[in-house]
Enzyme design. Structure first.
Site, mmCIF file in Angstrom:
data_model
loop_
_atom_site.group_PDB
_atom_site.id
_atom_site.type_symbol
_atom_site.label_atom_id
_atom_site.label_comp_id
_atom_site.label_asym_id
_atom_site.label_seq_id
_atom_site.Cartn_x
_atom_site.Cartn_y
_atom_site.Cartn_z
ATOM 1 N N CYS A 10 0.716 -1.333 0.339
ATOM 2 C CA CYS A 10 -0.170 -0.326 -0.184
ATOM 3 C C CYS A 10 0.835 1.059 0.201
ATOM 4 O O CYS A 10 1.363 1.105 1.244
ATOM 5 C CB CYS A 10 -0.764 0.172 1.397
ATOM 6 S SG CYS A 10 -2.079 1.556 1.624
ATOM 7 N N CYS B 282 -0.551 3.912 -6.416
ATOM 8 C CA CYS B 282 -1.136 2.693 -5.800
ATOM 9 C C CYS B 282 -1.057 1.142 -6.769
ATOM 10 O O CYS B 282 -1.216 1.263 -7.579
ATOM 11 C CB CYS B 282 -2.070 3.496 -5.567
ATOM 12 S SG CYS B 282 -3.444 2.427 -4.660
#
Length: 264
Positions: A73, A181
């Site tokens: 993440c 991302c």
């Protein structure tokens, strides 16, 4: 040799793109995957919230007796201090910055990421450590994660949303674009079509997987088995998670367990 599993976590399904690369490079390892599907997306949350979430998840991972944890993440990587934790951590953001700096020829790199990652300027800082002459253009695309979590990553609305978000970067003459991302590789085909063949799309998970392999080899921590397994845990919705996991990993996902992560 070490048969303990490797932990992988993300705010939702995005980290599955990282798990896929890890399994390709390290098929003999066992994996514990946690998706924080109850609290996704992280991109617009405060730094304090994200740090709290990371602490809870890493406490859970310790309970699973993992030998290392991959932070799949970028938003989490951008705000936590890895030195505060006593577990070996691998950082998808650092891997992405290193890959982009290696690929660019004209020294103009674009980064698409969540609002929190863009505001942190972590990609720009990490890229400029490698080469201060590289120009870094960042763009927050907060609409992407909700679409992907709903399984709409190849839909007409995904194309329309991506076209709007990428318009500004297309005008910057970049030759490299970082998917900042881990959800975004699920929209890679859409993004590639919009950006054109002259822009190299960087998935940080590729280098990250080899970084993990290099570490395990160096420390003699590889699992000796030929084929490992993955266990999946989520904090919220299972349905879209299972659907995306099966599509990405190419196998039936039978057992996804719910975890009350806030108790950690």
């Amino acid at each position: 040799m070490d048969s303990r599993p490797i932990g992988v976590f993300d705010s939702g399904v995005g980290g599955l793109t990282v798990l896929k690369r890890l399994v390709e490079v390290l098929p003999g390892e066992d994996y514990i995957y946690f998706g924080d599907t109850k609290r996704v997306p992280y991109g617009d949350r405060s730094e304090e919230e994200i740090k709290k979430f990371a602490k809870q998840i890493l406490n859970f991972m310790r309970e699973q007796k993992v030998k290392a944890v991959v932070i799949a993440c970028n938003t989490t990587c951008a705000v936590i201090n890895k030195s505060e934790y006593d577990v070996v951590l691998f950082d998808v953001l650092k891997a992405g910055a290193e890959s982009a700096a290696l690929y660019t020829i004209n020294k103009k790199i674009g980064v698409i990421a969540t609002t929190r990652t863009v505001e942190s300027k972590s990609y720009e800082k990490n890229i400029k450590i490698i080469d201060k002459n590289i120009e870094v253009y960042q763009k927050a695309c907060p609409e992407f994660v909700p679409l992907i979590e709903k399984g709409l990553y190849n839909s007409p609305i995904a194309y329309e949303t991506a076209s709007k978000c990428l318009k500004e970067l297309k005008e910057k003459d970049i030759d490299t674009l970082v998917l900042g991302c881990t959800h975004y590789p699920l929209m890679a085909s859409v993004i590639e079509e919009i950006m054109g063949e002259n822009v190299k799309i960087v998935d940080p998970a590729i280098k990250l997987a080899y970084d993990v392999k290099d570490y395990l080899l160096k420390k003699d921590l590889l699992n000796p088995q030929i084929r490992g397994k993955a266990e999946f845990f989520v904090s919220g919705d299972k349905d879209n998670f299972i659907k995306t996991a099966e599509m990405l990993l190419g196998e039936k996902i039978e057992n996804v367990l719910h975890v009350d992560i806030e108790k950690y």
